[in-house]
Design a protein around this motif. Sequence first.
Motif, PDB file in Angstrom:
ATOM      1  N   HIS A 176      20.201 -25.202  -3.466  1.00  0.00           N
ATOM      2  CA  HIS A 176      21.453 -25.458  -4.171  1.00  0.00           C
ATOM      3  C   HIS A 176      21.935 -26.888  -3.999  1.00  0.00           C
ATOM      4  CE1 HIS A 176      21.429 -21.035  -3.382  1.00  0.00           C
ATOM      5  NE2 HIS A 176      21.756 -21.035  -4.668  1.00  0.00           N
ATOM      6  N   ASN A 177      22.559 -27.376  -5.055  1.00  0.00           N
ATOM      7  CA  ASN A 177      23.128 -28.711  -5.017  1.00  0.00           C
ATOM      8  C   ASN A 177      24.320 -28.723  -4.074  1.00  0.00           C
ATOM      9  OD1 ASN A 177      24.218 -31.254  -5.730  1.00  0.00           O
ATOM     10  ND2 ASN A 177      23.287 -31.058  -7.762  1.00  0.00           N
ATOM     11  N   GLY A 223      29.633 -29.608  -5.965  1.00  0.00           N
ATOM     12  CA  GLY A 223      30.104 -28.396  -6.612  1.00  0.00           C
ATOM     13  C   GLY A 223      30.865 -27.498  -5.649  1.00  0.00           C
ATOM     14  N   ASN A 271      25.627 -33.183 -10.973  1.00  0.00           N
ATOM     15  CA  ASN A 271      26.324 -31.911 -10.873  1.00  0.00           C
ATOM     16  C   ASN A 271      27.647 -32.078 -10.147  1.00  0.00           C
ATOM     17  OD1 ASN A 271      27.000 -29.247  -9.452  1.00  0.00           O
ATOM     18  ND2 ASN A 271      25.394 -28.626 -10.874  1.00  0.00           N
ATOM     19  N   GLY A 321      31.609 -30.011  -9.262  1.00  0.00           N
ATOM     20  CA  GLY A 321      32.357 -28.763  -9.261  1.00  0.00           C
ATOM     21  C   GLY A 321      33.646 -28.879 -10.055  1.00  0.00           C
ATOM     22  N   GLU A 350      27.387 -32.639 -15.042  1.00  0.00           N
ATOM     23  CA  GLU A 350      26.739 -31.338 -15.187  1.00  0.00           C
ATOM     24  C   GLU A 350      27.580 -30.244 -14.545  1.00  0.00           C
ATOM     25  OE1 GLU A 350      22.503 -31.241 -15.357  1.00  0.00           O
ATOM     26  OE2 GLU A 350      22.455 -29.792 -13.714  1.00  0.00           O
ATOM     27  N   SER A 377      28.258 -25.919 -13.992  1.00  0.00           N
ATOM     28  CA  SER A 377      27.593 -24.632 -13.946  1.00  0.00           C
ATOM     29  C   SER A 377      28.169 -23.708 -15.011  1.00  0.00           C
ATOM     30  CB  SER A 377      27.778 -23.998 -12.565  1.00  0.00           C
ATOM     31  OG  SER A 377      27.298 -22.660 -12.560  1.00  0.00           O
ATOM     32  N   ARG A 407      28.372 -20.756 -14.736  1.00  0.00           N
ATOM     33  CA  ARG A 407      29.051 -19.666 -14.036  1.00  0.00           C
ATOM     34  C   ARG A 407      30.555 -19.898 -13.947  1.00  0.00           C
ATOM     35  NH1 ARG A 407      24.343 -20.003  -9.478  1.00  0.00           N
ATOM     36  NH2 ARG A 407      22.686 -19.019 -10.731  1.00  0.00           N
ATOM     37  N   LEU A 450      25.229 -28.395 -19.286  1.00  0.00           N
ATOM     38  CA  LEU A 450      25.545 -27.071 -18.764  1.00  0.00           C
ATOM     39  C   LEU A 450      24.322 -26.518 -18.049  1.00  0.00           C
ATOM     40  CD1 LEU A 450      27.973 -25.082 -18.859  1.00  0.00           C
ATOM     41  CD2 LEU A 450      26.849 -23.992 -20.816  1.00  0.00           C
ATOM     42  N   ASP A 451      24.489 -26.178 -16.771  1.00  0.00           N
ATOM     43  CA  ASP A 451      23.406 -25.642 -15.956  1.00  0.00           C
ATOM     44  C   ASP A 451      23.568 -24.126 -15.800  1.00  0.00           C
ATOM     45  OD1 ASP A 451      21.138 -25.714 -14.458  1.00  0.00           O
ATOM     46  OD2 ASP A 451      22.026 -26.693 -12.716  1.00  0.00           O
ATOM     47  N   HIS A 452      22.508 -23.466 -15.319  1.00  0.00           N
ATOM     48  CA  HIS A 452      22.542 -22.016 -15.063  1.00  0.00           C
ATOM     49  C   HIS A 452      22.878 -21.239 -16.340  1.00  0.00           C
ATOM     50  CE1 HIS A 452      23.911 -23.750 -11.015  1.00  0.00           C
ATOM     51  NE2 HIS A 452      22.656 -23.397 -10.850  1.00  0.00           N
ATOM     52  N   ASP A 461      16.585 -22.497 -16.873  1.00  0.00           N
ATOM     53  CA  ASP A 461      15.792 -22.396 -15.651  1.00  0.00           C
ATOM     54  C   ASP A 461      14.574 -21.507 -15.904  1.00  0.00           C
ATOM     55  OD1 ASP A 461      14.735 -21.935 -13.136  1.00  0.00           O
ATOM     56  OD2 ASP A 461      16.688 -21.807 -12.159  1.00  0.00           O
TER      57      ASP A 461
END
Length: 409
Positions: free
Chosen positions: A35-36, A39, A71, A73, A93, A95, A97, A120-122, A142
């Motif tokens: 994990h990064n 964030g 990335n 948060g 970037e 998440s 989520r 947008l990740d994940h 991913d």
Amino acid sequence: MKPAQHYLARQPITDDRQQLVGYELLFRNSQDSLHNALGGTLEADTALLTNLLGSVQQTSGLLEDKLVYLNIGEAMLMSEMVELLPANRVRLELSARLAPTRELLGRMHALRQLGYTFSLDHFELSPAIEPFLDQVSAVKLDVQRLAPATLSAAADKLRHYPLLRIAERVEAPSQHRLCLELGLEAFQGYHFARPETLAGQSLPPGLINILRLLSLVRADAPLDDIETVLKTDLPLAVKLLRFVNSAAAGQPVRIQSFSHAVTVLGYRRLYRWLTLLLITSETAARPHSVLLRTATVRARTLENLAHRLGLAQEQRDILFICGLFSLLDTILDVPMQTILQQVALPFEVVATLERRAGRATDLLALVCSLEYADGASATAHLAQLQGLDAQAVNDCQCEAIGWVETLGL
């Protein structure tokens, strides 16, 4: 939270021709391999962001030229700290989520007005995250987490939006082929550094004389033997003369022969030049340009680490060669054993490239763990070494990245 507890990694993002289009900057703590570190809380993100900005001040190469994905948060996004980042060089970037609340979408809109872009990740197929898709310029899929059918459905869904679809964690050529078939436009991962098969391949003819010269220089051969090789390869000889003239700029030296050129340059500098020439040769196909950068960053980082450890110049040179040669089998599509048979390398280099136990092997493994953003592995390798900490490693890597950018690879 101390910046020294985290490792910096820079992973390439390439297009469908394996040409570099950007990087993602990653932070990993000493126990983290997945994990990064960004964030989290605002305090933690601020500490890491401050460390990043400090690294940028040390070397502009960290954010040089290509777009950098970073990335962050929600707390950092909503703060004014994020506006310290250069909008034209950084893509923020987020998440998938995160909940697309009115406040969050409003902040994204305001930052877009300032020139910032988002990825947008994940990503997962879900109506809940669709409000994000009108705000972002790129989406990451991913391939390690999504099943092929799910990946295909997501790729098809995103086709209807004006954004870049990036396949991330692409670690095998078969995964890369699947993503190409699905029409994805960009790729993040080390699939290009892992050839499927190299059996039966031989060295390209254009590299034979470079390797022959490397062998002669390493063996401290007479100047006449080196001159004989240069006389049979005019393009190589011309490159050498140009380099010597550049290296001797400002000195009242008029080169009278190839042997004179070698004498002016010296065997150690000639060896270094030949290794760089080998790794950047036109015979090493241009689709491997990302690997050329990676190998050269490895070499320079290893050299910097050796300097931090107080090693002699000869040991620094050996580590530089180790890093430079460590991806040469993939770049040339030739087995490493074939390369090692063609050129007389120092024992320490051969042992390291064959991954035998030793300090040079530990250092190379440490640098490779940074490329893969594996903080836990980096810490384990660092524990085998004395005189280094995470901050020193980050500094050495940042300087190497900036130095390689000046080479124009």
